[in-house]
Design an enzyme around this catalytic site. Sequence first.
Site, mmCIF file in Angstrom:
data_model
loop_
_atom_site.group_PDB
_atom_site.id
_atom_site.type_symbol
_atom_site.label_atom_id
_atom_site.label_comp_id
_atom_site.label_asym_id
_atom_site.label_seq_id
_atom_site.Cartn_x
_atom_site.Cartn_y
_atom_site.Cartn_z
ATOM 1 N N SER A 331 65.724 90.788 64.682
ATOM 2 C CA SER A 331 65.923 91.900 65.607
ATOM 3 C C SER A 331 66.399 93.137 64.846
ATOM 4 O O SER A 331 65.694 93.639 63.972
ATOM 5 C CB SER A 331 66.918 91.477 66.691
ATOM 6 O OG SER A 331 66.946 92.396 67.750
ATOM 7 N N ASP A 388 57.346 88.505 72.841
ATOM 8 C CA ASP A 388 58.581 89.213 72.507
ATOM 9 C C ASP A 388 58.376 90.723 72.611
ATOM 10 O O ASP A 388 57.677 91.334 71.795
ATOM 11 C CB ASP A 388 59.024 88.831 71.089
ATOM 12 C CG ASP A 388 60.400 89.380 70.746
ATOM 13 O OD1 ASP A 388 60.998 90.059 71.597
ATOM 14 O OD2 ASP A 388 60.866 89.123 69.622
ATOM 15 N N HIS A 441 62.805 86.226 72.570
ATOM 16 C CA HIS A 441 63.379 86.943 71.425
ATOM 17 C C HIS A 441 64.420 86.105 70.680
ATOM 18 O O HIS A 441 64.876 86.506 69.609
ATOM 19 C CB HIS A 441 64.008 88.247 71.907
ATOM 20 C CG HIS A 441 64.469 89.149 70.801
ATOM 21 N ND1 HIS A 441 63.618 89.659 69.840
ATOM 22 C CD2 HIS A 441 65.706 89.632 70.492
ATOM 23 C CE1 HIS A 441 64.294 90.411 68.997
ATOM 24 N NE2 HIS A 441 65.566 90.416 69.373
#
Length: 510
Positions: A331, A388, A441
């Site tokens: 991320s 995602d 995610h």
Amino acid sequence: MMIGVGLTLPAHNLNVFNARRASFKCQKSPLNPTSRTHVSSASSTELTRETLSNLEKLLQKSNQPDPERVVKTSTSNGSIETKGKGLLEGLNLSRIWPEMKAAEEMSPRHLNRLQRLLSKTMEYSPRNNLGSRWREYHGCNDWSGLLDPLDENLRREVVRYGEFVQAAYHGFHSNPAMSTDEAPLPRHVALPDRSYKVTKSLYTTSSVGLPKWVDDVAPDLGWMTQRSSWIGYVAVCDDKREIHRMGRRDIVIALRGTATCMEWAENFRAQLDQIPESDDPTQRVERGFLSLHKTRGAHVPSLAELVVEEVQRLIEMYKGEPLSITITGHSLGAALSLLVADKISSCAPHVPPVAVFSFGGPRVGNKGFVERLNKKNVKVLRIVNNQDLITKVPGIFIVEKVQQQQQQDNPWTYSHIGTELRVDTKMSPYLKSNVDIACCHDLEAYLHLVDGYLSSKCPFRSNAKRSLAKLLHDQGSNVKQLYTHKALSLNLERDRFSFPMPSCLPSPSQ
């Protein structure tokens, strides 16, 4: 004939032993169902042949080409005979686990998962010697020929680097707060690979502040509003055997994802700014990511300064050895990994090969930034989940096809970089088809999908090795009920029998 009983038992226990020995009875054996207590010498040969015949039949069942295939046929008396069963069913383990109605209850498809549940250790993917091919696995050829189908050695390396990022998450959440009055002390990190040791803690600092009304509305947010936070670490392989296996000494830089309010605020600063060290105005990156990379804190240097200082030190310390630098993040950490790679790729006269393994990373810069990293020979493997949404920002509101056309001339358009390994949540037999955004995610979900990925034509392999324990713990509502219910029942059985068992429901393996 009694051999040495008096030598091993006290005299006052001898009578008790003899009395109990007389009560012992011969039980039936699955190999010799006749179970005769006294066998005459005339029939011993016949019984031996019968025992060996039964053993041969049992072993033949376990050596079938497909041990999971079960074929049912009708016998002459109308009963159902099951053929082609594996060794575990042949041994009839339900006798020692009476609560289990059938072995199939442990898994709808793979009977031999039961064997793993009863074992004391978990299975892992092969840890082969990379030897002279380490540069190939590190991306010197952009992982050509290794992704579809996914090479088993590369699969293990990708999952291993993902676990370094998980260690960064654990290290942060174990103590997220930072003092505003003094410099932080070195932080202990429990690494997944004991052949590495942590050499440096890394911090990021936000250049923006929250408005005063936030403290009035929510005065107890604590570490969520701190400007500087621990975000990861630098580690180096320090085990001779592992160095020999990998073909070089590896330096790892692991960065976690977004955790604080200040980091979220930086994520939304999506303007493209010119890279400070670049003379080319067309080389631009996202303002928020650049801020977290370059801003100094009250008691800590910037992330860029910390990384450069430590990498230079390690390069000098291990001068003359084959080295590699691997940057991995999830991320926000995946975005910062690209900025870190850009910085350290030119921090010394002879920098070792630099590769980035990113999980669920957003877009970071424009086409000019992509060309900048390519010129520096920075290799990037992006692991992307189809579902995602984070991998589609910034720029999610621009149609992909139009965006690709605009990239030719427009310096204000975001662009992805590197080679892509694309996985898909819907291909996992364990996850629901309607999983939420958080699961798509989630880093553990990523590692689960990578471990199961085989190729684009066969997205999930039947012999995946990774346990479902953490996935059940973190994303239980997104796991199919069959496995959540079975995990609960396994915990009950484990408590009842109190013998060593894995406290999880493992993935299928062969």
